[in-house]
Design a protein around this motif. Sequence first.
Motif, PDB file in Angstrom:
ATOM      1  N   GLU A 129      42.249  41.495  41.140  1.00 27.52           N
ATOM      2  CA  GLU A 129      42.279  42.664  42.015  1.00 27.52           C
ATOM      3  C   GLU A 129      41.059  43.553  41.816  1.00 27.52           C
ATOM      4  O   GLU A 129      40.682  44.316  42.713  1.00 27.52           O
TER       5      GLU A 129
ATOM      6  N   GLN B 224      43.043  38.725  45.836  1.00 27.38           N
ATOM      7  CA  GLN B 224      44.504  38.682  45.801  1.00 27.38           C
ATOM      8  C   GLN B 224      44.974  37.619  44.822  1.00 27.38           C
ATOM      9  O   GLN B 224      44.502  36.479  44.844  1.00 27.38           O
TER      10      GLN B 224
ATOM     11  N   HIS C 230      46.153  34.239  46.179  1.00 30.91           N
ATOM     12  CA  HIS C 230      45.204  33.322  46.827  1.00 30.91           C
ATOM     13  C   HIS C 230      45.545  31.878  46.461  1.00 30.91           C
ATOM     14  O   HIS C 230      45.756  31.564  45.289  1.00 30.91           O
TER      15      HIS C 230
END
Length: 355
Positions: free
Chosen positions: A61, A74, A77
């Motif tokens: 992040e 993210q 992902h």
Amino acid sequence: MKNATPFTEAKPNREAQGAVDDGSGRQSLVVGEGASGRLDAWLAAELEPDLSRSRIKALIEAGAVTVNGMAARQARHKISPGDTVELTLPEPEDAEPAGEDIPLDILYEDSDLIVINKQAGLVVHPGAGNWTGTLVNALIHHCGDSLSGIGGVRRPGIVHRLDRDTTGVMVVAKNDLAHRHLAEQFADHGLTGPLERAYQAIVWGKPQGLRGTINASLGRARDRIRRAVREDNGDDVRHAVTHYLVCERYDEKPDSTAAASLVECRLETGRTHQIRVHMAHIGHPLIGDAEYGGGFRTKANRLPEQVRDIVTAFPRQALHAFLLVFEHPASGETLRFTAPLPDDMEHLRRALASL
């Protein structure tokens, strides 16, 4: 005295191709055949035990992880075979609490942890009303660059606490790996490992029987600090078990009552103020405990003047963590540390023993 989520979990691939650490804190890995799922879970499986999944998520992040040259951003992902994943560990940030030159009684120290015999009056962690002068401030000063960072911050990892006025043995982690390993041991309460914690307390009266177990759940009392035995199922109520052994009795009478006792307490759980609340619950609060034993102060009036003066002047709860046993997070060796009664409790014990 006795010493006594909607995405599938990542499938780890232990043969990630081309894992490289160039010495700058950057690691490069290629996702192998058969790997799939979330990026954070895959990285956690590849890099354990060095980094936890929560730490990896925070790095993702923060933009510290790229997939095929693009910042992932993210944790969810999805990875695919052949992806090139790079992770860059930033230098640990300086801790917000400032280091302070506070004397410490150090029992043991290495690159992973430090064990101290905490003195009375020392708060463990900065908080409301105690932003300075704490154990954390002292450890930041003492350990310096040997703190490699807990969650990316150069600070000591607190895995258990002692009240401000409780003395005794504490272990503190210096890095993420040691912090996680020690935290798991304390959460397990010694059920499957070598962890042991034992305390010595001087209490009013003599508990029934030389040995006993107090099984009484604890929750908040009417304020956020005090705890109380609770029988309801409130969100803050936690199961709590304390085992005690009466080691010495002072001014014991023919009817088996006594003015006070030295008691060894072993924790099966570790709740805030557990020993103090449990001993008060069975009618034997700790001498000097203003929070949970204030109603017993007048008992000192029945003692001879010299002993009475020592008891009434005792400035804190008479509680000392004398034993700590745990498994070293790196070597796996079982370490055992003990600390004798501090001078003030020994002075109190000797006065009561003279009755």
